[in-house]
Scaffold this active site. Structure first.
Site, short mmCIF file in Angstrom:
data_model
loop_
_atom_site.label_atom_id
_atom_site.label_comp_id
_atom_site.label_asym_id
_atom_site.label_seq_id
_atom_site.Cartn_x
_atom_site.Cartn_y
_atom_site.Cartn_z
N PRO A 229 32.14 38.62 35.63
CA PRO A 229 32.86 39.87 35.32
C PRO A 229 33.45 39.80 33.90
O PRO A 229 34.39 39.05 33.65
CB PRO A 229 33.96 39.92 36.38
CG PRO A 229 34.14 38.51 36.82
CD PRO A 229 32.83 37.83 36.67
N ASP A 407 35.31 35.52 31.05
CA ASP A 407 34.93 35.56 32.46
C ASP A 407 36.21 35.66 33.27
O ASP A 407 36.99 34.71 33.34
CB ASP A 407 34.16 34.28 32.80
CG ASP A 407 33.61 34.29 34.23
OD1 ASP A 407 34.10 35.08 35.05
OD2 ASP A 407 32.70 33.49 34.50
N HIS A 408 36.40 36.82 33.91
CA HIS A 408 37.66 37.06 34.61
C HIS A 408 37.80 36.23 35.88
O HIS A 408 38.87 36.19 36.50
CB HIS A 408 37.80 38.55 34.95
CG HIS A 408 39.20 39.05 34.85
ND1 HIS A 408 40.29 38.37 35.36
CD2 HIS A 408 39.73 40.19 34.31
CE1 HIS A 408 41.40 39.04 35.14
NE2 HIS A 408 41.08 40.16 34.51
N ARG A 409 36.72 35.56 36.30
CA ARG A 409 36.85 34.64 37.42
C ARG A 409 37.60 33.37 37.00
O ARG A 409 38.25 32.72 37.82
CB ARG A 409 35.47 34.22 37.93
CG ARG A 409 34.62 35.35 38.48
CD ARG A 409 33.22 34.85 38.81
NE ARG A 409 32.56 34.31 37.61
CZ ARG A 409 31.34 33.76 37.63
NH1 ARG A 409 30.68 33.66 38.77
NH2 ARG A 409 30.80 33.31 36.51
#
Length: 435
Positions: A229, A407-409
């Site tokens: 994401p 990367d929003h993870r």
């Protein structure tokens, strides 16, 4: 007379196919073991395949420009013995610094790929003393050799002469937009295309097969875009002091004969900021027992480079251990290697964070896609003079925009915002690097 069949080997990159770029032999030629038979292009590099047999060339089983799978027969060699014919499968091959295939012997330096174009590019160089690799470098950089003063023996033009002539160009590519000409990378004219009035028109369109670097890049970008994401943040920066520092470094004897640009300060800033926000340098890993985040306490700094073969992202290993001078040298070497098409697969592996210098194309900002396996990428926009408020007064300053995707993870918005703010603070005040 026994005939041996040479099958396309796996050159140690874990790939399944390669393109036949250029045959170095023809039927009837006599070859010894380790003589180069063919130049192939995998998805990552150019490789010269040496012959595992001695004898006479029989048939070339694959035409130039055709992509074949690993294990497919590509050439036959008659060895001159009286033993019955039997196909041979050479030992598995692997690269060693771009010059050795295990089981085959030393191949020598891997050469840059020659473009296949509708019309051969012509470099006006009558009377110029320059070796073929130098002439190719001049073509790639858009340098007319007749305007270059050679500093080599007997006036020979050297690589440094060509690069120096193109010094006003960007770090990876000339900033100026090239003219729409006949020369394209991998341009292939297709059969006549029907125009709107039903007539045939060769000039209306052309087909460029998706293979090599372009094929791998497209697959990697799709995989990255749809697995991680992406979120992007950006910040405008007064980079006037960075420009002043670059000017002083260029005039310093300590950086004599070393290319210095704002990218050097940007690289140093990213390394410094990544150490303050380690999660931007981390990686998301899916495993059999679930997902995990690997936090890396080192920086393999990737630099996205636009080259004649397409986009590559070589990286500088353990960049956090380099001095400013060493980092400048590493960036210069990376640039020249990429321009000459000699970036090896090892140079592109194990990156941890990437910089893309979109400013050299005149772009102010962008939303870059992550390099697979990484959680952060930073884009440096163009550095131009703009009105800027300083101490309540509007003054002309050198302004740029720093943007970063993450990367929003792995990392949240506050962490990436701190990271970009740190990068911006270094560009605004490079003296912070002395802390």
């Amino acid at each position: 007379m026994a005939t041996q069949t040479f099958n396309l080997p796996d050159v140690g990159e874990g790939l399944t196919e390669a393109e036949i770029v250029q045959w170095r032999v023809k039927p009837g030629d006599t070859v010894a073991v380790n003589d180069v038979l063919v130049e192939i292009e995998t998805a990552k590099s150019l490789v010269e395949l040496p012959s595992p047999f001695a004898g006479t060339i029989g048939d070339l089983l694959v035409a130039e420009g055709v992509t074949v799978e690993v294990g497919a027969p590509i050439i036959t060699v008659a060895d001159g013995s009286d033993s019955p014919s039997a196909p041979a499968t050479p030992a598995a091959a692997s690269e060693g610094g771009g010059s050795v295939l295990v089981g085959y012997g030393t191949m020598g330096e891997v050469k840059s790929r020659r473009r296949k174009v509708v019309q051969d590019p012509v470099v006006s160089s009558a009377g110029v003393i320059a070796k073929p690799p130098i002439r190719k470098l001049a073509r790639d950089l858009g340098v007319d050799l007749t305007h270059v003063a050679g500093t080599g023996p007997a006036g020979e033009v050297t690589r440094d002469d060509v690069v120096g002539q193109a010094s006003q160009a960007s770090v990876f590519r000339n900033i100026q937009t090239p003219q729409w000409g006949a020369e394209r990378e991998e341009t292939i004219v297709v059969s006549p295309t029907a125009a709107a009035d039903g007539s045939a028109d060769d000039d209306r369109q052309e087909t460029i097969p998706v293979r090599g670097v372009r094929k791998v890049t497209s697959a990697a970008m799709v995989r990255s875009a749809y697995s991680a994401p992406h979120v992007t943040v950006w910040k405008d920066v007064d980079a006037s002091r960075t420009m002043e520092l670059v000017k002083r470094m260029k005039a310093s004897p300590d950086f004599a004969e070393i290319r210095v640009s704002p990218l050097l300060i940007m690289a140093r800033a990213v390394i410094w900021a990544a150490q303050r926000t380690p999660m931007v340098n981390a990686a998301w890993v899916d495993g059999d027992d679930g997902a995990s985040i690997v936090v890396r306490n080192y920086v393999n700094l990737g630099i996205a480079a636009a080259t004649p073969r397409g986009l590559v992202v070589p990286n500088i290993k353990d960049a956090q251990n380099l001095s400013m001078r060493e980092l400048a040298r590493a960036l210069e070497k990376l640039t020249l290697t990429a321009r000459e098409g000699k970036t090896t697969p090892a140079d592109q592996q194990q990156g941890t964070i990437t910089i893309t210098n979109i400013g050299v194309f005149g772009m102010d900002a962008g939303t870059p896609i992550l390099n697979p396996g990484e959680s952060g990428i930073v884009a440096l926009g163009s550095i131009t003079q703009k009105p800027w408020v300083v101490d309540g007064e509007v003054r002309p300053r050198w302004v740029t925009t720093v943007s970063g995707s993450f990367d929003h993870r792995v990392i949240d918005g506050d962490g990436m915002s701190r990271f970009i703010a740190d990068v911006a603070s270094i560009l605004e005040e490079p003296a912070l690097l002395l802390d």
